[in-house]
Design a protein around this motif. Structure first.
Motif, PDB file in Angstrom:
ATOM      1  N   THR A  73      32.877 -28.962  -0.454  1.00 37.28           N
ATOM      2  CA  THR A  73      31.660 -28.326  -0.954  1.00 37.28           C
ATOM      3  C   THR A  73      30.691 -29.393  -1.444  1.00 37.28           C
ATOM      4  O   THR A  73      31.091 -30.466  -1.888  1.00 37.28           O
ATOM      5  CB  THR A  73      31.973 -27.340  -2.095  1.00 37.28           C
ATOM      6  OG1 THR A  73      32.796 -27.988  -3.052  1.00 37.28           O
ATOM      7  CG2 THR A  73      32.660 -26.097  -1.573  1.00 37.28           C
ATOM      8  N   LEU A  74      29.423 -29.081  -1.338  1.00 33.64           N
ATOM      9  CA  LEU A  74      28.358 -30.017  -1.693  1.00 33.64           C
ATOM     10  C   LEU A  74      27.165 -29.199  -2.183  1.00 33.64           C
ATOM     11  O   LEU A  74      26.875 -28.134  -1.656  1.00 33.64           O
ATOM     12  CB  LEU A  74      27.943 -30.816  -0.450  1.00 33.64           C
ATOM     13  CG  LEU A  74      26.772 -31.767  -0.660  1.00 33.64           C
ATOM     14  CD1 LEU A  74      27.293 -33.104  -1.161  1.00 33.64           C
ATOM     15  CD2 LEU A  74      25.995 -31.987   0.617  1.00 33.64           C
ATOM     16  N   VAL A 125      23.990 -24.764  -2.249  1.00 31.56           N
ATOM     17  CA  VAL A 125      25.412 -25.057  -2.066  1.00 31.56           C
ATOM     18  C   VAL A 125      25.759 -24.940  -0.586  1.00 31.56           C
ATOM     19  O   VAL A 125      25.358 -23.980   0.072  1.00 31.56           O
ATOM     20  CB  VAL A 125      26.289 -24.082  -2.885  1.00 31.56           C
ATOM     21  CG1 VAL A 125      27.775 -24.354  -2.636  1.00 31.56           C
ATOM     22  CG2 VAL A 125      25.967 -24.194  -4.370  1.00 31.56           C
ATOM     23  N   GLY A 126      26.466 -25.913  -0.079  1.00 31.26           N
ATOM     24  CA  GLY A 126      26.884 -25.869   1.322  1.00 31.26           C
ATOM     25  C   GLY A 126      28.160 -26.659   1.508  1.00 31.26           C
ATOM     26  O   GLY A 126      28.871 -26.965   0.542  1.00 31.26           O
ATOM     27  N   ALA A 127      28.449 -26.970   2.770  1.00 31.34           N
ATOM     28  CA  ALA A 127      29.667 -27.715   3.080  1.00 31.34           C
ATOM     29  C   ALA A 127      29.336 -28.918   3.948  1.00 31.34           C
ATOM     30  O   ALA A 127      28.394 -28.878   4.744  1.00 31.34           O
ATOM     31  CB  ALA A 127      30.654 -26.812   3.824  1.00 31.34           C
TER      32      ALA A 127
END
Lengths: 155, 361
Positions: free
Chosen positions: A68-69, A46-48
């Motif tokens: 978010t991605l 999970v990241g941005a």
């Protein structure tokens, strides 16, 4: 708007990756519940992503804010499709969604593609088309129809 | 003298436990689910995403619940969370000309291709409390529908641009500065200003925009176009060598057309102000475009009247409500030692003054 910087043969894959990313995790899991064996090349993370806009809608880019991605890369294990690599980059923080999308991305590069197109991609595309059409139809109902009143000097 | 003190742990723990109990409220009332906040308080969720600068409706709903509806506290929670996320890239600039618009209005042209689409709006309501909403279990409202086209809706500015009546927007693809990565430096580029304003406090940006309308740095803005809708977000994936759509975000976009009589460097023409905000946040988008235009006085060769909305440092250094509340609220925390020194200073000054008065008598 943006010039294609990629060969047209990637277009079908871009289309299914986008469709899988935009699907709701629950709907995708309902259409494709059981995952075949796979090994992670990059476990779901999970990241941005910084979302950019353009000044005036058309000018220089600027940073609008993040979203978010979850991304995931994997390789199918065993069977005839063993070794095929799939990738997923999906909005939100749902690791199962990213894993499922990556598995389908890999399978779409194998002989399973035609079956998946019917069983998974077509229903997702139909959902999306219906959802967009419903919103567009509600918007259309709020479109103003102007009419000119009789003006004093015309009488 | 510096006195180190410890203590308060039990009081703090108990205060937090009470806060949790207060957050839940009367247990006889059903607990609020995140989905209820996301679906039924969507505009609060939008504000938290815009000012938290992270688009994730579920996280924003959680933050609102945790913050008991204090939106600045919720924004604080989102800002803190986003610092824990690895940055996985930057999107291609979103194409707002291809937005699936649910609302699109122009205050400058009545008849325009694509039409005036009101969308879900509070405009034209009488702002009378609707007591029917106080009763639960009402039938689910159903919106009317009409035959629709899914074609792109062109930007209003493109029509004006054709006649050269409005300033051209210089195109480019330079990587913009990012205030979350490097400290903001002044003077700031327009790209950096827009980033600061779009995540800035809605009330502050609204007040500044209002001040320009009242004459403090007048810019004579018309809403050329206001549109709300979803756009696709595309990310270049290095290992694939092509971009993919990773999802969609809902945006509010406002373009203002501003009077401009020309200057030493520019002919008379209309000029632009731009606002783009996460979610359905049109008040913020309009405010942003007014403040953006106001801050452009120098590049357009206009006079600076010393108005707050023309002062880049004033605007950019005070727009962030998390910075502001952080500094403001810290003064309630223990300042015993600082205050002790102030107290001693005042006592000393008083003693000197009183002694001088006595000596004079």
């Amino acid at each position: 708007m943006t010039a294609p910087s990629h060969p047209p043969e990637t277009a079908p894959r871009q289309a299914w990756m986008g469709l899988l990313a935009r699907a709701t995790p629950a709907r995708l899991a309902g259409l494709f519940p059981d995952l075949p064996a796979h090994d992670f090349l990059r476990a779901p993370e999970v990241g941005a992503v910084m979302v950019r806009g353009r000044i005036g809608g058309v000018g220089q880019p600027f940073n609008l804010g993040e979203m978010t991605l979850t991304r995931c890369s994997l390789r199918l294990a065993g069977g005839v499709a063993g070794g095929v690599v799939g990738h997923a980059h999906v909005q939100g923080r749902d690791k199962a969604h990213a894993t499922r999308a990556a598995v389908i991305d890999a399978l779409m590069q194998t002989g399973a593609a035609d079956g998946l197109r019917v069983a998974v991609l077509a229903p997702l595309a139909a959902d999306e088309t219906a959802r967009r059409a419903a919103r567009a139809a509600k918007a259309a109902a709020t479109r103003v129809e102007f009419f000119t009143l009789v003006r004093g000097e015309d009488q | 003298m510096y006195v180190a003190v410890k203590g308060g742990e039990r009081a703090i723990d108990n205060a937090h436990a009470w806060q949790a109990e207060e957050r839940r409220g009367d247990p006889a009332v059903a607990e609020l689910a995140l989905a209820q906040i996301r679906e039924q308080l969507a505009l609060a969720v939008n504000r938290v995403m815009a000012e938290g600068s992270l688009y994730d409706p579920d996280l924003a709903a959680l933050a609102i619940k945790q913050a008991r509806g204090d939106l600045i506290e919720a924004i604080f929670l989102i800002r803190a969370y986003r610092t824990t996320l690895p940055r996985l890239g930057a999107s291609r600039p979103v194409a707002t000309a291809q937005m699936a618009v649910i609302r699109r209005i122009s205050a400058t042209f009545k008849d325009l291709p694509g039409g005036q689409v009101l969308g879900p709006t509070f405009d034209y309501t009488h702002r009378l409390l609707d007591f029917k909403l106080a009763a639960e279990g009402a039938p689910v409202p159903v919106a009317a529908t009409a035959p629709a086209s899914l074609a792109d809706v062109p930007h209003v500015m493109a029509f004006l641009n054709r006649d050269g009546l409005i300033e051209a927007e210089p195109a480019g693809d330079a990587s913009p500065p990012d205030l979350t990565r490097e400290p903001m430096e002044l003077p700031a580029s327009r790209a950096l200003r827009l980033q600061a304003i779009t995540r800035g406090d809605e009330g502050f940006i609204l007040a500044l925009a209002y001040s320009t309308q009242r004459g403090y740095g007048r810019t004579h803005a018309f809403v050329g176009e206001l549109r709300i809708g979803c756009v696709a977000v595309e990310l270049d994936i290095p290992e694939l060598g092509f971009p993919v759509e990773i999802g969609e975000v809902e945006l509010s976009e406002c373009e203002t057309v501003n009077q401009f009589t020309g200057s030493k460097t520019e002919p008379p023409q209309f000029t632009r102000g731009y606002g783009l905000v996460f979610g359905q946040s049109e008040r913020k988008a309009i405010s942003m475009s007014l403040v953006d235009r106001s801050l452009r006085w120098k590049e357009l060769g206009e006079d600076c009247t010393g108005a707050p909305a023309q002062d880049e440092e004033f605007v950019l250094m005070h727009a962030d409500n998390i910075q502001a509340t952080g500094f403001l609220e810290h003064i309630k925390l223990p300042h015993y030692v600082d205050f002790q020194s102030e107290l001693e200073l005042v006592r000393k000054l008083r003693a000197e003054v009183l002694a001088a008065q006595e000596a004079a008598q």
